[in-house]
Design a protein around this motif. Structure first.
Motif, PDB file in Angstrom:
ATOM      1  N   GLN A 619       0.836  -1.198   0.000  1.00  0.00           N
ATOM      2  CA  GLN A 619       0.000   0.000   0.000  1.00  0.00           C
ATOM      3  C   GLN A 619       0.874   1.254   0.000  1.00  0.00           C
ATOM      4  N   VAL A 620       0.359   2.290  -0.635  1.00  0.00           N
ATOM      5  CA  VAL A 620       1.050   3.576  -0.697  1.00  0.00           C
ATOM      6  C   VAL A 620       0.076   4.656  -0.244  1.00  0.00           C
ATOM      7  N   PHE A 621       0.517   5.524   0.657  1.00  0.00           N
ATOM      8  CA  PHE A 621      -0.260   6.682   1.094  1.00  0.00           C
ATOM      9  C   PHE A 621       0.444   7.919   0.540  1.00  0.00           C
ATOM     10  N   ALA A 622      -0.150   8.504  -0.474  1.00  0.00           N
ATOM     11  CA  ALA A 622       0.536   9.534  -1.260  1.00  0.00           C
ATOM     12  C   ALA A 622      -0.217  10.858  -1.220  1.00  0.00           C
ATOM     13  N   PRO A 623       0.473  11.967  -1.474  1.00  0.00           N
ATOM     14  CA  PRO A 623      -0.195  13.274  -1.483  1.00  0.00           C
ATOM     15  C   PRO A 623      -0.826  13.623  -2.826  1.00  0.00           C
ATOM     16  N   TYR A 624      -0.650  12.787  -3.831  1.00  0.00           N
ATOM     17  CA  TYR A 624      -1.184  13.079  -5.167  1.00  0.00           C
ATOM     18  C   TYR A 624      -2.391  12.193  -5.467  1.00  0.00           C
ATOM     19  N   ILE A 625      -3.361  12.769  -6.136  1.00  0.00           N
ATOM     20  CA  ILE A 625      -4.589  12.064  -6.477  1.00  0.00           C
ATOM     21  C   ILE A 625      -4.407  11.310  -7.787  1.00  0.00           C
ATOM     22  N   ALA A 626      -5.179  10.265  -7.986  1.00  0.00           N
ATOM     23  CA  ALA A 626      -5.134   9.539  -9.253  1.00  0.00           C
ATOM     24  C   ALA A 626      -5.718  10.418 -10.358  1.00  0.00           C
ATOM     25  N   PRO A 627      -5.069  10.504 -11.505  1.00  0.00           N
ATOM     26  CA  PRO A 627      -5.575  11.363 -12.581  1.00  0.00           C
ATOM     27  C   PRO A 627      -6.971  10.981 -13.067  1.00  0.00           C
ATOM     28  N   SER A 628      -7.402   9.756 -12.753  1.00  0.00           N
ATOM     29  CA  SER A 628      -8.732   9.316 -13.185  1.00  0.00           C
ATOM     30  C   SER A 628      -9.794   9.503 -12.110  1.00  0.00           C
ATOM     31  N   ALA A 629      -9.417  10.029 -10.947  1.00  0.00           N
ATOM     32  CA  ALA A 629     -10.362  10.167  -9.840  1.00  0.00           C
ATOM     33  C   ALA A 629     -11.454  11.181 -10.182  1.00  0.00           C
ATOM     34  N   ALA A 630     -12.627  10.999  -9.584  1.00  0.00           N
ATOM     35  CA  ALA A 630     -13.783  11.844  -9.901  1.00  0.00           C
ATOM     36  C   ALA A 630     -13.533  13.335  -9.682  1.00  0.00           C
ATOM     37  N   PRO A 631     -12.883  13.770  -8.596  1.00  0.00           N
ATOM     38  CA  PRO A 631     -12.721  15.211  -8.385  1.00  0.00           C
ATOM     39  C   PRO A 631     -11.952  15.931  -9.492  1.00  0.00           C
ATOM     40  N   VAL A 632     -11.107  15.194 -10.235  1.00  0.00           N
ATOM     41  CA  VAL A 632     -10.280  15.853 -11.259  1.00  0.00           C
ATOM     42  C   VAL A 632     -10.655  15.379 -12.664  1.00  0.00           C
ATOM     43  N   ARG A 633     -11.837  14.847 -12.809  1.00  0.00           N
ATOM     44  CA  ARG A 633     -12.227  14.277 -14.103  1.00  0.00           C
ATOM     45  C   ARG A 633     -12.326  15.352 -15.176  1.00  0.00           C
ATOM     46  N   ALA A 634     -12.878  16.525 -14.846  1.00  0.00           N
ATOM     47  CA  ALA A 634     -12.978  17.601 -15.844  1.00  0.00           C
ATOM     48  C   ALA A 634     -11.586  18.088 -16.249  1.00  0.00           C
ATOM     49  N   PHE A 635     -10.695  18.163 -15.272  1.00  0.00           N
ATOM     50  CA  PHE A 635      -9.316  18.538 -15.592  1.00  0.00           C
ATOM     51  C   PHE A 635      -8.691  17.514 -16.529  1.00  0.00           C
ATOM     52  N   GLY A 684      -4.662  33.264   2.925  1.00  0.00           N
ATOM     53  CA  GLY A 684      -5.972  32.892   2.398  1.00  0.00           C
ATOM     54  C   GLY A 684      -6.226  31.396   2.449  1.00  0.00           C
ATOM     55  N   THR A 685      -7.429  31.022   2.063  1.00  0.00           N
ATOM     56  CA  THR A 685      -7.839  29.626   1.930  1.00  0.00           C
ATOM     57  C   THR A 685      -8.404  29.439   0.533  1.00  0.00           C
ATOM     58  N   TYR A 686      -7.938  28.412  -0.147  1.00  0.00           N
ATOM     59  CA  TYR A 686      -8.382  28.176  -1.524  1.00  0.00           C
ATOM     60  C   TYR A 686      -8.855  26.733  -1.650  1.00  0.00           C
ATOM     61  N   LYS A 687     -10.052  26.564  -2.168  1.00  0.00           N
ATOM     62  CA  LYS A 687     -10.620  25.239  -2.377  1.00  0.00           C
ATOM     63  C   LYS A 687     -10.277  24.772  -3.782  1.00  0.00           C
ATOM     64  N   GLY A 688      -9.346  23.839  -3.905  1.00  0.00           N
ATOM     65  CA  GLY A 688      -8.944  23.318  -5.197  1.00  0.00           C
ATOM     66  C   GLY A 688      -9.667  22.031  -5.535  1.00  0.00           C
ATOM     67  N   LEU A 689      -9.293  21.456  -6.653  1.00  0.00           N
ATOM     68  CA  LEU A 689      -9.886  20.186  -7.050  1.00  0.00           C
ATOM     69  C   LEU A 689      -9.369  19.046  -6.174  1.00  0.00           C
TER      70      LEU A 689
END
Length: 726
Positions: A619-635, A684-689
Motif C-alpha cells: 500500500q502507498v499513502f501519497a499526497p497526489y490524487i489519481a488522474p482518473s479520480a472523480a474530483p479531477v475528471r474535468a481537468f 488565504g484559503t483556496y478550495k482546489g480540485l
C-alpha cells in the motif's frame, strides 16, 4: 532587503525615525532607523505580548547587557537601548551588506584567502565575546554580515554569561542545527569551545557552499553532528587542518578563539583588506545602493497630526528651507541619499564600477534600471524537465500551462498572464542558477517549483532575496538547510504529515505491532516518513519496532528476517525504489501476511519492475490524487484535449496551485507587489480540485491538513483506493 512600513508601525523609537522594515519574527520587528545625527541603525522592537512577560523582559535586559559588553570592530555595536520601555528596543549600527548565507547562495563559496580572512576576523570577534565572559551560542552564516572592510558578527539575543543561570528550559537545544556543537546537540550547556565549533562549521560552509554536516531534518542534523565526521571535501589542505581542530567532538581538543585568530594571521593588516571576490563586492555595493533608494517614509498610525489628518511623514530634521514645490529628490528621500552617499560611494568604488543610482523603483520596492514600461504579468515555473525526475516535472509544467491558457481564454480576464519556464534538470547547481534567472525578471510575480527536495532547497535563497513567492507542488521536507524561508509555500502535505493517515489505516486493518524499516539510502524523505510513522504508531496505541539501516548496507534480507522473527502484524518500509523492492522480495520469502506500507517517495514504476510479484498487496499513502479520480475528471478531459494524452500523477496538483495563484492575482484588484501576493497566498484559503489550500499560522509555509490518497498494488500496477481518512 527592506520592506515598507505598515500603518500600524511606530513612527519613532528611542529617538530613531523609522524608515523601513528589515525583518519580522515571532517576537518582534527589526526596523531600519535613523538617529538625529543621520546615523543608520537596526532597531529591534519587542512585541507587547512578550514585553508584558517578566521572564522575557529579564531575558531582553540580559541581551542588552551582553551586547554592550562586547568590544570589537568585528561585532556590531549597540548604539542605544531601553529594556524597560513599554515596547523594549535595542538599536545596533546598521550594516548594509548581505549576510554570509546570502552571499554564498548568490555568488558561491569564498576563495581560500577570503575564508582565512573571514575566520581571522570572526575569531577576533569571538575573542571579545569570550573575554567579556559571554558565549554567543548561535554563530551561523545568517548572523555574519559582510562589508568591504570586513565581516560583522551580529545577534547576541541568545548569548549569555558563562556564570549565569540560563533562562531557557532544561533540555532545550539553543542554536541553529548544522551550526552548533555536539554538546549543544545533546542539550548540554554551551561554552566558548562551542562557539569555536560553530565557527568551524561556518568557515567550512564559506569554503564549500554547504554545511559540513549536511542539510535536512533537524533530528538527522543533530545525529550527524554528534556521531559523524564533517564533510570537508573541497577545502584546501592548509584550511582543513585547523578546521578539523575546530570541529573536534571533544570541546577540550578545540583551540580557543584567540588561537584560531593567530593561526589564520597573515601579512595583511585589518585596515588594508581586499578579501572578498568581485561578485560579493558588487552584492555589497548593490545593497548599499538599495539603501540609498529607500521609498518615501510611509505614514503610520503614530504620524497622525493633531487635527486627525495624516501627516506627510516628513521627519522633523528636514531643512526648513526646502521649497514646498521642490522635486521629490529634494524631500526626505533626497536627504537620506545625501546622508548616505559617502559610505555607499566607498563601497561602490570597491565594487569595480558598480553603478550608484536609484531613479526608479519597481512596485515591490526594488531599484530598477529599466525605463518605465507596461509591465507583463508573468508566472514562472522551475522544474526538472530533462533530468532524472523529468516525468514529474513535465506533468507539473503541463498542469500549470493548462491553467494559464484557460485563464487567458476568458473574455473577462483583467490581464493576460505569461508563463516563463526554466529547466533545472534536477541539478542543485542549475537550480540555483534557474532561481536567480527567474527572480531577476522583475515581471515575474511568483514561481511554481522546483520538482525535487534538493533543487527546491537550492532555490530558496534566491527567491527569498528578491521577495518572490515560491510554491512547491511536490517537495515535502520539514526543513531546508538552516534558514527559515520567508517567501515559500509548500502546497503538499509534508513527509511528516503523511504517516498520520497511514498509521490510522494500519490500525483499522488490525495491526497492533508494526515493523518500521528506515533505509538511510532514501535520504531525508525516508528518514522523515519512517521516523514520524514510528512516532504516530505509538500515539494511537500500536507497538512500533523500528530498524534503521545504513545507506551502504547490502544484506537487507537479513534485516527483514530479524524483524519478522519478532512476529509483527504490519510492515512499513521507506527508502529508494530499488532497495524497498529488495525488502519486498525478502519479505515475500517469509511467512509474513500482514499489511505492508511503502513510503510514497519510493513508489513508482521502478519499484513495480524491481519487486515483480513481490510488489502485490503493498500500500502507498501519497499526497497526489489519481488522474482518473472523480474530483479531477474535468481537468483530465481538458488535459487530454490539450495534450492528446491523459494527465500523469502530480499534474492536477500543479493545476490547482496555478489556479490558486491566478485567483489571488485577480482578487488583488490591480498588479500586486511580490510581497503583497505572498501575503494573499499565505493568509488565504483556496478550495482546489485536489484539496483545500491553507497555511499554518506559525510555520507560515507549511500546508494545513493531511489530505492523503491510498493506493494498493494489484495486478502489477498501483490501484487507486480513494482518499485516506485520518
Amino acid at each position: 532587503m527592506t520592506e515598507k512600513l505598515t500603518p500600524t508601525d511606530p513612527a519613532r523609537v528611542g529617538g530613531h525615525r523609522l524608515l523601513a522594515r528589515l525583518g519580522a519574527g515571532g517576537m518582534g520587528v527589526v526596523y531600519l532607523g535613523r538617529a538625529e545625527s543621520g546615523e543608520l541603525a537596526a532597531v529591534k522592537v519587542i512585541l507587547p505580548e512578550y514585553a508584558d512577560r517578566t521572564e522575557f523582559r529579564t531575558r531582553f535586559r540580559r541581551e542588552v547587557a551582553a551586547a554592550r559588553r562586547v568590544d570589537s570592530p568585528w561585532a556590531v555595536p549597540v548604539i542605544g537601548a531601553d529594556p524597560d520601555a513599554p515596547a523594549p528596543w535595542l538599536a545596533t549600527a546598521f550594516v548594509p551588506g548581505p549576510s554570509l548565507a546570502e552571499a554564498v547562495a548568490a555568488c558561491g563559496p569564498l576563495p581560500p584567502r577570503g575564508v582565512r580572512v573571514l575566520g581571522r576576523l570572526l575569531a577576533r570577534a569571538l575573542t571579545a565575546v569570550h573575554d567579556a565572559g559571554l558565549v554567543h551560542r548561535d554563530v551561523k552564516p545568517g548572523n555574519v554580515l559582510l562589508a568591504a572592510d570586513g565581516p560583522r558578527l551580529i545577534d547576541f539575543g541568545i548569548a549569555r554569561a558563562t556564570e549565569e543561570t540560563a533562562l531557557t528550559s532544561a533540555g532545550m537545544i539553543v542554536g541553529t542545527p548544522g551550526f552548533l556543537a555536539p554538546e549543544q546537540a545533546r542539550a548540554r550547556p554551551a561554552s566558548p569551545a562551542s562557539d569555536v565549533f560553530a565557527l568551524g562549521c561556518l568557515l567550512s560552509y564559506a569554503a564549500t557552499g554547504r554545511p559540513p554536516f549536511g542539510t535536512g531534518a533537524v533530528d538527522a542534523l543533530l545525529y550527524r553532528t554528534v556521531h559523524d565526521e564533517p564533510d570537508l571535501a573541497g577545502v584546501t589542505d592548509d584550511t582543513r587542518a585547523f578546521l578539523e581542530r575546530c570541529l573536534a567532538k571533544d570541546p577540550a581538543a578545540r583551540p580557543p578563539a584567540r588561537e584560531v585568530a593567530e593561526i589564520l594571521a597573515d601579512d595583511t593588516s585589518d585596515e588594508d583588506l581586499d578579501w572578498l571576490p568581485d561578485a560579493v563586492v558588487r552584492l555589497v555595493a548593490e545593497r548599499s545602493a538599495a539603501t540609498l533608494a529607500l521609498p518615501d517614509i510611509e505614514a503610520t498610525a503614530l504620524d497622525a497630526r493633531a487635527d486627525g489628518r495624516p501627516s506627510d511623514g516628513q521627519p522633523p530634521d528636514v531643512p526648513s528651507d526646502v521649497p514646498a514645490d521642490a522635486p521629490a529628490a529634494s524631500g526626505p528621500v533626497g536627504r537620506r541619499r545625501f546622508l548616505l552617499l559617502g559610505g555607499a560611494a566607498a563601497l561602490l568604488a570597491a565594487g569595480g564600477g558598480a553603478a550608484l543610482w536609484a531613479t526608479r523603483r519597481d512596485d515591490d520596492g526594488t531599484p530598477s534600471a529599466a525605463p518605465p514600461r507596461a509591465r507583463r504579468w508573468v508566472l514562472g515555473v522551475q522544474a526538472d524537465l530533462t533530468g532524472p525526475r523529468k516525468a514529474l516535472g513535465q506533468a507539473q509544467e503541463r498542469g500549470v500551462r493548462l491553467a494559464v491558457e484557460q485563464f487567458n481564454s476568458r473574455a473577462d480576464k483583467p490581464f493576460t498572464l505569461t508563463l516563463r519556464t526554466v529547466d533545472d534538470r534536477g541539478d542543485e547547481t542549475r537550480a540555483a542558477e534557474a532561481a536567480r534567472t527567474l527572480a531577476a525578471d522583475r515581471d515575474v510575480l511568483a514561481v511554481i517549483g522546483s520538482t525535487g527536495d534538493g533543487t527546491t532547497g537550492a532555490s530558496l535563497d534566491s527567491y527569498d532575496e528578491q521577495l518572490v513567492p515560491q510554491l512547491t507542488v511536490s517537495s515535502a521536507q520539514s526543513a531546508y538547510g538552516t534558514a527559515q524561508p520567508r517567501h515559500f509555500l509548500q502546497t503538499v502535505p509534508g513527509y511528516t504529515n503523511l504517516p498520520v493517515t497511514a498509521a490510522f489505516s494500519l490500525r483499522a486493518q488490525g495491526a497492533r505491532r508494526v515493523a518500521v524499516l528506515i533505509d538511510r539510502a532514501g535520504a531525508v524523505p525516508a528518514w522523515e516518513f519512517g521516523r514520524t510513522m514510528f512516532q504516530n504508531l505509538g500515539v494511537i496505541g500500536i507497538a512500533g519496532e523500528p530498524r534503521v539501516v545504513p545507506r551502504l548496507a547490502e544484506n537487507l534480507a537479513a534485516t527483514v528476517a530479524e524483524m519478522v522473527a519478532h512476529r509483527p502484524d504490519g510492515f512499513v518500509c521507506t527508502g529508494t525504489p530499488a532497495r524497498v523492492a529488495a525488502v519486498a522480495r525478502a519479505l515475500a520469502r517469509t511467512d509474513f501476511d500482514g499489511p505492508r506500507v511503502l513510503g510514497h517517495p519510493a513508489a513508482g514504476p521502478e519499484f513495480l519492475t524491481a519487486a515483480g510479484a513481490a510488489a502485490e498487496g503493498w500500500q502507498v499513502f501519497a499526497p497526489y490524487i489519481a488522474p482518473s479520480a472523480a474530483p479531477v475528471r474535468a481537468f483530465a478531459t481538458a488535459h487530454r484535449k490539450r495534450y492528446g494524452a491523459p494527465p500523469a500523477y502530480w499534474a492536477a496538483e500543479a493545476y490547482d496551485v496555478a489556479r490558486m495563484v491566478i485567483t489571488r492575482l485577480v482578487e488583488a484588484g490591480g498588479r500586486p507587489s511580490r510581497q503583497q501576493l505572498y501575503d494573499l497566498l499565505a493568509k488565504g484559503t483556496y478550495k482546489g480540485l485536489v484539496r483545500t489550500y491553507a497555511f499554518d499560522e506559525e510555520h507560515r509555509w507549511w500546508l494545513k491538513g493531511y489530505e492523503t490518497f491510498r493506493y494498493e498494488v494489484k495486478g502489477g500496477r498501483y490501484s487507486y483506493a480513494g482518499k485516506a481518512d485520518a
